[in-house]
Design a protein around this motif. Structure first.
Motif: not given
Length: 69
Positions: A29-45
């Motif tokens: 699924x990856x992780x969007x930049x705006x996900x609360x657990x995304x601490x780098x603010x960069x999309x993981x596709x």
């Protein structure tokens, strides 16, 4: 991946807290930049941006991640 965009994978708390199947799903699924657990603010596709990676490939990646701890 791009250097310095994610946290280190050796002894990573997130990796340690997930089951193998949870990690496969995360990679799928990856992780969007705006996900609360995304601490780098960069999309993981999804699939790390490589749609050619199969679910078996992702399981092998998870096995590699487990070998780092």
């Amino acid at each position: 991946g791009k250097p310095m965009l994610g946290k280190g994978l050796r002894d990573n708390q997130f990796v340690a807290s997930q089951t193998d199947e949870d990690l496969v799903k995360f990679l799928q699924e990856g992780r969007r930049a705006d996900h609360p657990l995304n601490v780098r603010g960069v999309d993981m596709p999804p699939r790390g941006g490589n749609p050619g990676l199969t679910d078996d490939d992702l399981r092998q990646i998870v096995a590699y991640l487990r070998s780092l701890s």
